[in-house]
Design a protein around this motif. Structure first.
Motif, PDB file in Angstrom:
ATOM      1  N   ARG A 133      27.842  11.220  43.981  1.00 11.82           N
ATOM      2  CA  ARG A 133      28.921  11.902  44.693  1.00 11.82           C
ATOM      3  C   ARG A 133      29.902  12.537  43.713  1.00 11.82           C
ATOM      4  O   ARG A 133      30.394  13.656  43.932  1.00 11.82           O
ATOM      5  CB  ARG A 133      29.639  10.928  45.631  1.00 11.82           C
ATOM      6  CG  ARG A 133      28.867  10.594  46.903  1.00 11.82           C
ATOM      7  CD  ARG A 133      29.747   9.871  47.920  1.00 11.82           C
ATOM      8  NE  ARG A 133      30.132   8.556  47.452  1.00 11.82           N
ATOM      9  CZ  ARG A 133      29.451   7.432  47.715  1.00 11.82           C
ATOM     10  NH1 ARG A 133      28.342   7.497  48.436  1.00 11.82           N
ATOM     11  NH2 ARG A 133      29.870   6.267  47.284  1.00 11.82           N
ATOM     12  N   CYS A 176      24.598   4.129  42.045  1.00 14.62           N
ATOM     13  CA  CYS A 176      23.983   5.446  41.865  1.00 14.62           C
ATOM     14  C   CYS A 176      24.548   6.457  42.857  1.00 14.62           C
ATOM     15  O   CYS A 176      24.810   7.617  42.505  1.00 14.62           O
ATOM     16  CB  CYS A 176      22.470   5.344  42.028  1.00 14.62           C
ATOM     17  SG  CYS A 176      21.636   4.444  40.700  1.00 14.62           S
ATOM     18  N   ARG A 177      24.733   6.051  44.086  1.00 15.17           N
ATOM     19  CA  ARG A 177      25.288   6.952  45.092  1.00 15.17           C
ATOM     20  C   ARG A 177      26.710   7.362  44.732  1.00 15.17           C
ATOM     21  O   ARG A 177      27.095   8.533  44.897  1.00 15.17           O
ATOM     22  CB  ARG A 177      25.265   6.275  46.466  1.00 15.17           C
ATOM     23  CG  ARG A 177      23.881   6.162  47.076  1.00 15.17           C
ATOM     24  CD  ARG A 177      23.921   5.413  48.407  1.00 15.17           C
ATOM     25  NE  ARG A 177      22.610   5.386  49.041  1.00 15.17           N
ATOM     26  CZ  ARG A 177      22.345   4.728  50.162  1.00 15.17           C
ATOM     27  NH1 ARG A 177      23.298   4.021  50.771  1.00 15.17           N
ATOM     28  NH2 ARG A 177      21.119   4.763  50.686  1.00 15.17           N
ATOM     29  N   SER A 178      27.486   6.420  44.239  1.00 16.68           N
ATOM     30  CA  SER A 178      28.861   6.724  43.834  1.00 16.68           C
ATOM     31  C   SER A 178      28.892   7.738  42.690  1.00 16.68           C
ATOM     32  O   SER A 178      29.668   8.698  42.707  1.00 16.68           O
ATOM     33  CB  SER A 178      29.574   5.433  43.420  1.00 16.68           C
ATOM     34  OG  SER A 178      30.866   5.687  42.945  1.00 16.68           O
ATOM     35  N   ARG A 213      21.923   0.602  43.907  1.00 20.08           N
ATOM     36  CA  ARG A 213      21.829   1.766  44.789  1.00 20.08           C
ATOM     37  C   ARG A 213      23.203   2.339  45.076  1.00 20.08           C
ATOM     38  O   ARG A 213      23.423   3.558  44.977  1.00 20.08           O
ATOM     39  CB  ARG A 213      21.151   1.367  46.106  1.00 20.08           C
ATOM     40  CG  ARG A 213      21.002   2.489  47.118  1.00 20.08           C
ATOM     41  CD  ARG A 213      20.905   1.938  48.521  1.00 20.08           C
ATOM     42  NE  ARG A 213      22.162   1.324  48.941  1.00 20.08           N
ATOM     43  CZ  ARG A 213      22.288   0.577  50.043  1.00 20.08           C
ATOM     44  NH1 ARG A 213      21.218   0.297  50.784  1.00 20.08           N
ATOM     45  NH2 ARG A 213      23.466   0.076  50.382  1.00 20.08           N
ATOM     46  N   ASP A 214      24.155   1.466  45.405  1.00 13.25           N
ATOM     47  CA  ASP A 214      25.504   1.932  45.707  1.00 13.25           C
ATOM     48  C   ASP A 214      26.171   2.558  44.486  1.00 13.25           C
ATOM     49  O   ASP A 214      26.912   3.529  44.603  1.00 13.25           O
ATOM     50  CB  ASP A 214      26.354   0.785  46.245  1.00 13.25           C
ATOM     51  CG  ASP A 214      25.939   0.356  47.648  1.00 13.25           C
ATOM     52  OD1 ASP A 214      25.097   1.048  48.251  1.00 13.25           O
ATOM     53  OD2 ASP A 214      26.450  -0.678  48.127  1.00 13.25           O
TER      54      ASP A 214
END
Length: 239
Positions: free
Chosen positions: A154, A149-151, A146-147
């Motif tokens: 962004r 993918c978020r990175s 998840r982290d």
């Protein structure tokens, strides 16, 4: 510089271990759960020794999962006390044997003393070249993904990368294991046959090996059995 031992014939380069069965080992002997975890620290030391002797380059162990926070508070506190003690007392000995330690996972929820002990452990062992020991603490593979993918999202939103540039290497570079090759062999103790949210992306083509023996009973012989099983398999990678 301490050189890595010659690898056993057919030995994997990177072994990951799900260290399971501490509490069941303790219950079977009418001992408190914390005693099982304490004995588990000894098993970790034996695994490190076995990896060094087998010439394994990388050893990654699952020490504390995100789900483990649901356990009784006294057990969790005691477990972190053991982790802090291990980090502070074993740093010098690990460094002397050429072991470099890396801790992955979330640190924002860990006790400050444990975070500081881990940081010291990493600093003291930073120049080890015989074995890279990665310890996963407050780790969950789904959170890791998840982290990542978020990175990436962004960076796409900011125009730093295009969606078409997101490939396997781009994803791997955002994981907590960035820079660490995928495991060749995943070992699980305690008789269970599941990954339990451990290295889900990285273990896509790893060989799996399980033993009914609980983690406190794991030793060099156990590791060598896993290596022998791995060496006798043909890795086809879907081909």
């Amino acid at each position: 510089m301490i050189e890595r031992a010659p690898a056993l014939t057919g030995a994997p380069r990177h072994v990951a271990i799900i260290m399971d069965g501490n509490r069941r080992w303790a219950r079977a002997r009418n001992l408190p759960a914390l005693e099982g975890h304490r004995r588990g620290i000894g098993a970790l030391e034996r695994a490190v020794d076995g990896a060094l002797r087998a010439g394994i380059a990388m050893l990654t162990v699952y020490a504390f999962s995100e789900e483990n926070w649901s356990r009784e508070g006294g057990e969790v506190a005691g477990l972190f006390g053991l982790a802090e003690r291990f980090a502070r007392e074993k740093a010098g000995a690990l460094a002397a044997r050429g072991v470099q330690v890396r801790v992955i996972g979330r640190r924002d929820r860990l006790p400050r003393a444990v975070v500081e002990a881990f940081r010291t452990l990493e600093d003291v062992t930073a120049h080890g070249s015989a074995l890279l020991l990665t310890i996963a603490v407050d780790y969950g593979a789904r959170t890791e993904l998840r982290d990542a993918c978020r990175s990436l999202a962004r960076d796409v939103a900011a125009g730093r990368i295009a969606p078409e540039q997101i490939d396997e290497d781009a994803i791997a570079a955002r994981l907590w294991t960035a820079g660490l090759p995928d495991p060749d062999l995943v070992v699980r103790t305690g008789g269970e046959l599941r990954l339990s949210n451990f290295l889900l992306y990285q273990s896509a083509y790893a060989e799996l090996w399980a033993t009914p023996d609980p983690w406190p009973e794991f030793d060099a012989t156990s590791l060598h059995r896993a290596i022998d099983a791995y060496a006798n398999r043909e890795r086809r990678f879907g081909r």
